[in-house]
Design a protein around this motif. Sequence first.
Motif: not given
Length: 526
Positions: A410-437
């Motif tokens: 409903h309107p007026g509800t505080a909703v948040g998301m965290s960048l790291r959940h997208t930036l470290h998602d293994p289905s988007i970035y396989p092996d997400p904690h490795a440095f692979k330019p």
Amino acid sequence: MGFSSFFSSFSITSFFAVFFLAIALYSFGLVIYRLYFHPLARFPGPKLAAATKWYEFYFDVLKGAGGQFMFETDRMHEQYGPIVRVNPDELHIKDPEFYDTLYRAGSAVRDKYPPSCLFAGTPLGVFGTVKHEPHRARKAPLAAYFSKRVYRTAEPIFQSQIEDFSDRLRNRQISGKVTDVRVDFLSTATEIVSRYAFGHPIGLHDSPHEAVDWLLTVKAIAAVSPFFKQFPYVAEWLLPCPEWLVKVLYPVFAPSIRLHGKMQREAVEACKKVASDEKVTIWDGTPETRPQTVFEAILQTNLPLAEKTPGRLDHDAFTAIFGGSDPAARTMTNCTFWLLTNPSVLQRLQQELDTATPDPSKRLRVQQVEELPYLNAVVKESLRLQAISTSRLEVVCPSEVLRYKDWVIHPGTAVGMSLRHTLHDPSIYPDPHAFKPERWLDAAGKIDVAKDKYYIPFHRGHRMCLGYAFATTMMLMTLATVFRRFDLELVDTIYERDVKIVRDCFIGETEPDTKGVKIRVLKERK
Ligand code: HEM
């Protein structure tokens, strides 16, 4: 019995008994309301977190070195699924596909959730503005001032400060001294922002002592963030207090007071200067007529006079100098760590730099670094991997109903998301904690813009970072110069202690006892 004799028969003990009973009854009623009648009562999550904010307080302020609630929200998602009620008033969603809905730009109206921006004590600045409309009005001139078209005119500022840094590295090669590279990156980034936004140096390059002091200030400001997020108005109350009083009441906040004092003095001077000009021209946003300072960029707008007071200007200046320097410095520091621990990546980067700039003594141009695909991939991968903004970035839709799967928010509800959940998602970035330019490149070795769909280290929507292009240019130019010109070696640096993010202080912080990312300059490259 008369009115006065009724009160005289009331002992002080009975008074306190009634007082505490009233508080207990109120708290009990509040908990029952939150658990069974609150609009968020049907959402999944731990009952204790739904009943009281002290749950979050425990994790963010009392547990370990603080800032631990981010890990507790991760645990909640594992147990309860992608949507969780993380405190009595707030939902948190872990689903990269929902990001662009929650942070929709264009005509969508989004307010900020007050605790997520007032903690910084800058309610009059772009970052701290809660309501949608004033936020847009305040952001417009700053976004123009930090846009690529405009800051390109200041290329010599970037070049001269990077040259200074390079000279210091050259001296270190001779002396053999080992140093924390974050101090250098921070002073370089701060000098660039200061010269561009305030029109003068801040003096960190000439004084190693001040540069270290500035790093301690930056760390101190970050360290108090979890506490102020729980009590967001305290920062605002403390700011007008004299520094000596804050040193007594809450010493860790004293560096913030000092920095605000400095920004206020800058703002007062800028107001005087603009007021003394006979005719104040309104800036049309073109690079050719770029205002000399960020203050002038705000003062030369059609905003009402109430938006042009030194107190208001200080709030934006504070964000520019703090937010403009430390995240970029941290990214470059961590990038240095990842390059030096991934020799094959470093080798490929240096090959690209050597080919593009056969003469290492030549100053790099903005356009030149923008055209180097592997360098750009290295910077993108560093921003992705560190996901430095650990905040939940909560917003409120004042009038729109949001739908997430079967859930109606409903309107007026505080909703948040965290960048790291997208930036470290293994289905988007396989092996997400490795440095692979390489993951940012297409088959032809060029930057693959199709991969930008989930590239959100600078956030998205109305509240997206306004310094994203400025910061990217600064990082490309600095890192390219350093790694083109020098061979470096890591000394006594431990990932878990010195690089890994273990606390949410709005910006992710390392262990408090970190020794920094320490380097030795081995040799100058030909
Ligand atoms: C690597 C460098 C940087 C990163 C990763 C970064 C990241 C971010 C993120 C994630 C936000 C959203 C915060 C929120 O909504 O609560 C933000 C906002 C902001 N950033 Fe940056 N930033 C960087 C550099 C800069 C620079 C160089 C400047 C300016 C000189 C800057 C100025 C701002 C401002 C003013 C906001 C508030 C925008 C708004 O609320 O509309 N940042 N930044």
